[in-house]
Each structure stands twice: as C-alpha cells, then as structure tokens.
Design a protein around this motif. Structure first.
Motif, short mmCIF file in Angstrom:
data_model
loop_
_atom_site.label_atom_id
_atom_site.label_comp_id
_atom_site.label_asym_id
_atom_site.label_seq_id
_atom_site.Cartn_x
_atom_site.Cartn_y
_atom_site.Cartn_z
N THR A 86 51.73 -2.99 62.67
CA THR A 86 51.86 -1.57 62.89
C THR A 86 51.39 -0.59 61.96
O THR A 86 51.44 -1.07 60.57
CB THR A 86 53.38 -1.11 63.20
N GLU A 121 55.25 -10.90 69.02
CA GLU A 121 56.09 -10.46 69.80
C GLU A 121 55.53 -10.76 71.32
O GLU A 121 55.72 -10.07 72.27
CB GLU A 121 55.64 -8.71 70.09
N THR A 139 46.92 2.62 76.02
CA THR A 139 46.72 1.34 74.95
C THR A 139 45.21 1.08 74.51
O THR A 139 44.71 1.09 73.41
CB THR A 139 47.40 -0.15 75.61
N GLN A 188 54.64 -5.28 75.45
CA GLN A 188 54.62 -4.02 75.70
C GLN A 188 54.57 -3.50 77.00
O GLN A 188 53.67 -3.11 77.47
CB GLN A 188 53.39 -3.38 74.71
N VAL A 215 50.93 -8.93 66.46
CA VAL A 215 51.04 -7.43 66.09
C VAL A 215 51.12 -6.86 64.99
O VAL A 215 51.84 -7.35 64.09
CB VAL A 215 52.21 -6.74 66.97
N ASN A 240 53.67 -9.41 62.89
CA ASN A 240 54.88 -9.71 63.60
C ASN A 240 54.49 -10.87 64.77
O ASN A 240 53.20 -10.42 65.18
CB ASN A 240 55.88 -8.73 63.78
N LYS A 290 51.58 3.14 65.21
CA LYS A 290 50.87 2.50 66.24
C LYS A 290 50.47 1.08 66.20
O LYS A 290 50.19 0.45 65.04
CB LYS A 290 49.54 3.55 66.60
N LYS A 291 50.95 0.50 67.03
CA LYS A 291 50.82 -1.05 67.13
C LYS A 291 49.13 -1.40 67.40
O LYS A 291 48.94 -0.88 68.43
CB LYS A 291 51.72 -1.72 68.13
N LYS A 292 49.20 -2.49 66.64
CA LYS A 292 47.75 -3.01 67.18
C LYS A 292 47.75 -4.59 67.38
O LYS A 292 48.59 -5.16 66.68
CB LYS A 292 46.57 -2.64 65.98
N GLN A 334 46.25 -7.98 75.10
CA GLN A 334 47.22 -7.61 74.22
C GLN A 334 47.88 -8.99 73.66
O GLN A 334 49.10 -9.49 74.16
CB GLN A 334 48.54 -6.81 75.10
#
Length: 565
Positions: free
Chosen positions: A374, A326, A15, A331, A372, A324, A379-381, A368
């Motif tokens: 994408t 999360e 990650t 993750q 979030v 978004n 790929k998620k950031k 994290q």
C-alpha cells in the motif's frame, strides 16, 4: 444480470487504467464470453436456488423469500449455538454457554459440568468445518484467553508462552516486534485461527524444508482434564503418549488453556509468484518444483491446465514496507458480491460456466497477484515479488465477503512416496469430470511428516508415511450451491467425493480433521491409516478423560470409547 461485464469494466478502468497487455485483453475476452454464456443460461434454462442465493446466509430466516430449514438451514435452523466459518456445520446441542477468563475458572466450570453429568466443549475461531466442534452440554468460548505471557527458556530452547485463544497472526506479530518468529513455517493460509484450534486439528502451513505443523513445535501444555484438574506438561518430562495426544487432540482430551511454542530469530521471505502450465509441473514433479522454496505452494486451475506457483526464500533483503499477502482476500468491489454469488450458483448448474469463471479468476490472479503493498496515498499495488516478514508473506486474512458464502473444503494429505502418482491420477480424474474450480483452484501445499503427535494427519507412522519425508496436501475449495434437492446435490458433489475416496483408498491419503465429510474419517479408521496411534490416543483418553466429559459424536465415530458416567 450483466455481472461479469461489470466486473471486467470495473477492474480494467479502476485498477489498471487503460493499460493494454495480452493478459488484460484475454481477461476481458474471457469475461465477455462468460457473460454471454450466463445470459443464455438465464434466458433458456434457469437454475434452482438462484432466487435464494443472495439472501440465504445473512442469518435471518425470510419465509417470504421461500427460505426454510430445508433449503437454507444456515438462516432458518433454530438453536444454533456454534456455526463453522462457512455456515456448513451448525451445532445445536449446547444448552449452556459459559465465559471463563482464567484456567481456574475453566477448571471450576468443568467440575460443575461433571457434577451435573454434562459434556463440555471449548471453541476457538470456528474455522473448522466438521462435527468435531459440536457436542451436547456446556460450551466454553476461548476468546478471553488472549494474553501472550512472554518469552522463556525451556528444555534448552527459546519458547513463547501464550494463552490458547491468541491467533497465529497475533502471536507472530508480537514476536516479530521482539525479533523472533515461530519455529519453522507453520503459518496456515488463513491467518486468524487460534493457537488452541490449530493445535487441536493438526493444522499446517506450506513448507517442504521446515516444521510446517504447529502441533510439532509445542514444548509445554497447560490443560484442564475431564475431572476439572489442571495439569502443566513439559515435553521433556511427560509420557510421550500423553504429550503427543495433547499436541493434536481434537479437543477430546481436555481444554488446552496455555502453551509454549518453540521460536527462532525472525527472518524475511522473498516471495515470488510465477505462472506455469500443468504439464510443466507434472514433468518436473510437485516436490521437485518446490524443493528450493522455504515456503511454497501451488494454486492449480485444472480446467485451463494452468498453475500459479508461490515460492518464498529466506533472505537478508530488507522488507518492503507494507508488504502483505492477500490471496484469500481478493480485491472484489462490494457491489459485485451478490451478482457473483448468482453466477456461481449458475455455475453449479452448468459446468461450462464454472470453467469460464475459472479462466476469469486465472487472469485476475495474473493481473492482480496476491502480493500487495500500500503506497503513501493508501492505494494498493500488486506485485509479483515482495520481501516481508515470514508470517505476513505466508498467510492471509479471509475476505469479509465470506459471510453468506457457502464453501466446502476437501483436503487430503498424501505421503511423498505416493504424491506424484496421486497428482497424475487427480489430473486424469479432473479431466474426465470436466472439473473447474474458480475460487482459488486446487491448493497444493507441503509439510514434512513428523512424529510429534499421535493423530495430526501428517504424522509419520511407518509404511508410506516416513519420518522426514514431505507430505503433500491436495485441497479443493468448492462452492456449495443453495436450494438443490438431495439427488441433484449428490450428483453435483460426486466428483469431489470420488476425488477424496480415491486418494484415501489408493494413495494412503488422510483427511484434514477440520475439513471434509464424516465418511472420510470413517474410511481412515477402517483402513487403520494411523497404525497403532489411534490405540495410543485411546490410552490418553483413558488417563485424561475416562468418563467422557469431552466426548462427542465425532470422537465416537472414530471408535473412541468412554466409560458411562
């Protein structure tokens, strides 16, 4: 079981790459320490239930793994028709499940049940975790009531007309496409609850400035009563006792099939995640610390005395594509889920390990954050600030790893006048009990107290519960261990029982209807925590369901009465 070390390596290499920051170093150090402590517990002490924790919860009873109705009822109990999302509440009393596609079909089923002397219950997403979802007789799932009918004018306001089986997130997405949003910020942290279920339990979002409870934005209700008759109630033209009762009814007054909810022009929230010490929040005060936020809550990690603050403000900034939240879907790679269950089981046996896990989760949330986006490559950031539509920024899907994971939610709402005092008392209680909560910490959320219902747990009734003042929700999501004997489990749960009992008995607290244990509701009845409102609710029962078609043990436990059929 080198789970925690694997977790550290997977996150830091996959990650974050080889980025070296103080938080990354601290995260890795806390993970290694946790792993060392876990190894000692495995070798030297052991823990009951560790060998069950991976298989229990897969809904397959496996006697060859020593599963039984005593140590794994979620898998081995027979004739379970309805189960809560966390597999804690298991309803066995239903002997008939009927699917309906229209209000008229619901009415016909209720009329047949009355003729056959059966009770009836409707069920939504099963996100409640109390016996309110259980009954005997006929069960009617509402998963076919998924139509959003349209936008209308009613009582001088714009409303969205929808069936009750639509989820909060679905209707918010539909509205956003058309330039609207639900009135206020009534979006629950978990976004996949149904309109009907969230109304029934008076569920809430988190805002000190706007409507925070979905029951408070209802303008019209279609309901099937205890005789199978269909009624359409307009708030402006209906007796307030009936309408307020139906707006948060626990399913005891009828089956709500359609509702009309107030809406407003859509707006974006600019949401920031920041990190604080517990002493900083105590000094500033909970409500004062959130007063500038249109949407806001805290995740308080009490073992390490740290607080993650999420603050969203209305903004004219354009949304970040793909923004978004999360928070409830962190993750976590699939291959570490089962080892993580074992680690939590050991944590239930040895609190030192649970506190180390809390520290790990704190650093994970810093590295994290729950916001979030994408990118174009999928790929998620992770971001500490994002702009997006209100409903996407104020709610989250629940992790797919919830299945087979046992969790108990203790949530008590406290009025504004008692909230700061209660926060200090909780802090002291947690310190004395060395309580650590590695799931999401202690959730602290907010909503104004209003008088649009009779029994939503935020309703203003006078006394400490004043209209317009901010209610504060203290919620402890707690891991439930597997395979503990009755006495061991009682000792494990005592600190949480004492937390709830203290807030109810000393700080005018009220438990969320979809969470907590039954005895918490017994306490509020004994304390007359709703003033005359429970008597008014009984009046609504007498009118809409006098013979108890929708009666269940949960309602009877609250003191409600029905004539014998």
């Amino acid at each position: 079981m080198k789970f925690v070390l694997i977790l550290a390596l997977s996150y830091t290499t996959l990650t974050w790459g080889q980025i070296t920051t103080e938080d990354t170093i601290n995260f890795e150090a806390s993970v290694v320490q946790c792993n060392q402590q876990l190894t000692q517990f495995e070798i030297l002490k052991g823990c009951p239930g560790v060998n069950l924790v991976v298989s229990c919860g897969n809904l397959i009873c496996e006697p060859h793994k020593n599963e039984s109705t005593l140590n794994c009822p979620a898998d081995c109990l027979q004739n379970v028709t309805v189960r809560s999302y966390n597999n804690i509440v298991l309803c066995q009393g239903y002997n008939e499940v009927q699917i309906a596609y229209s209000t008229q079909e619901v009415a016909d089923l209720v009329k047949r049940a009355v003729m056959e002397n059966k009770n009836v219950r409707a069920i939504g997403a099963s996100h409640s975790a109390t016996e309110t979802m259980c009954a005997k007789g006929m069960l009617i799932p509402m998963d076919k009531f998924k139509t959003i009918i349209g936008i209308e004018e009613l009582n001088g306001r714009k409303v969205v007309h929808t069936q009750a089986g639509v989820t909060i997130f679905e209707i918010s997405e539909w509205l956003e496409e058309r330039g609207y949003a639900l009135d206020g910020l009534p979006h629950m942290g978990f976004r996949d609850v149904t309109i009907g279920g969230s109304m029934a339990t008076g569920s809430h979002g988190s805002t000190a400035k706007h409507h925070g409870v979905i029951s408070n934005i209802v303008e019209a209700i279609q309901v099937v009563d205890g005789q199978g008759e269909i009624h359409n109630y307009n708030k402006a033209q209906t007796n307030s006792t009936i309408f307020k009762g139906l707006s948060a009814s626990l399913g005891l007054l009828g089956i709500v099939t359609e509702v009309k909810l107030r809406i407003q022009p859509k707006f974006n929230l600019g949401v920031a995640v920041t990190y604080h010490t517990q002493s900083e929040i105590l000094k500033n005060g909970l409500i004062n610390s959130i007063k500038d936020c249109d949407y806001g809550h805290f995740n308080w990690f009490p073992g390490i005395q740290k607080v993650m603050k999420t603050c969203g403000k209305k903004t004219t900034e354009e949304e970040t594509p793909g923004a978004n939240n999360e928070l409830l879907s962190p993750q976590i790679p699939d291959f570490v889920v089962n080892p993580f269950k074992k680690v939590l089981q050991y944590g239930a046996c040895y609190s030192d390990l649970m506190c180390m896990l809390e520290q790990v989760r704190w650093f994970q949330n810093k590295l994290q954050p729950p916001l979030v986006v994408t990118d174009e490559n999928g790929k998620k950031k992770f971001k500490h600030y994002l702009v997006g539509p209100a409903h996407r920024m104020a709610s989250s899907h629940l992790t797919k790893n919830q299945q087979g994971f046992f969790q108990m939610d203790w949530e008590i709402a406290v009025p504004a006048s008692r909230a700061e005092e209660a926060f200090k008392a909780i802090s002291k209680h947690i310190e004395e009990n060395a309580t650590c909560l590695p799931l999401v910490g202690v959730f602290i959320r907010f909503a104004p107290s209003e008088d649009e219902t009779l029994i939503a747990h935020t309703v203003s009734t006078g006394g400490d519960w004043k209209k317009g003042e901010t209610a504060v929700f203290f919620e402890m999501p707690v891991y439930i261990p597997i395979g503990f004997d009755q006495e061991t489990f009682k000792q494990y749960e005592k600190q949480y029982v004492d937390f709830a009992r203290m807030l109810i008995s000393q700080y005018s607290g009220r438990p969320h209807w979809g969470k907590n244990r039954q005895w918490t509701f017994d306490m509020i009845v004994d304390k007359k925590a709703y003033g005359k409102n429970l008597d008014l609710f009984q009046e609504a029962i007498n009118q809409l369901d006098p013979k108890g078609t929708f009666a269940n043990d949960f309602g009877k436990g609250l003191g409600f009465q029905w004539k014998q059929k």
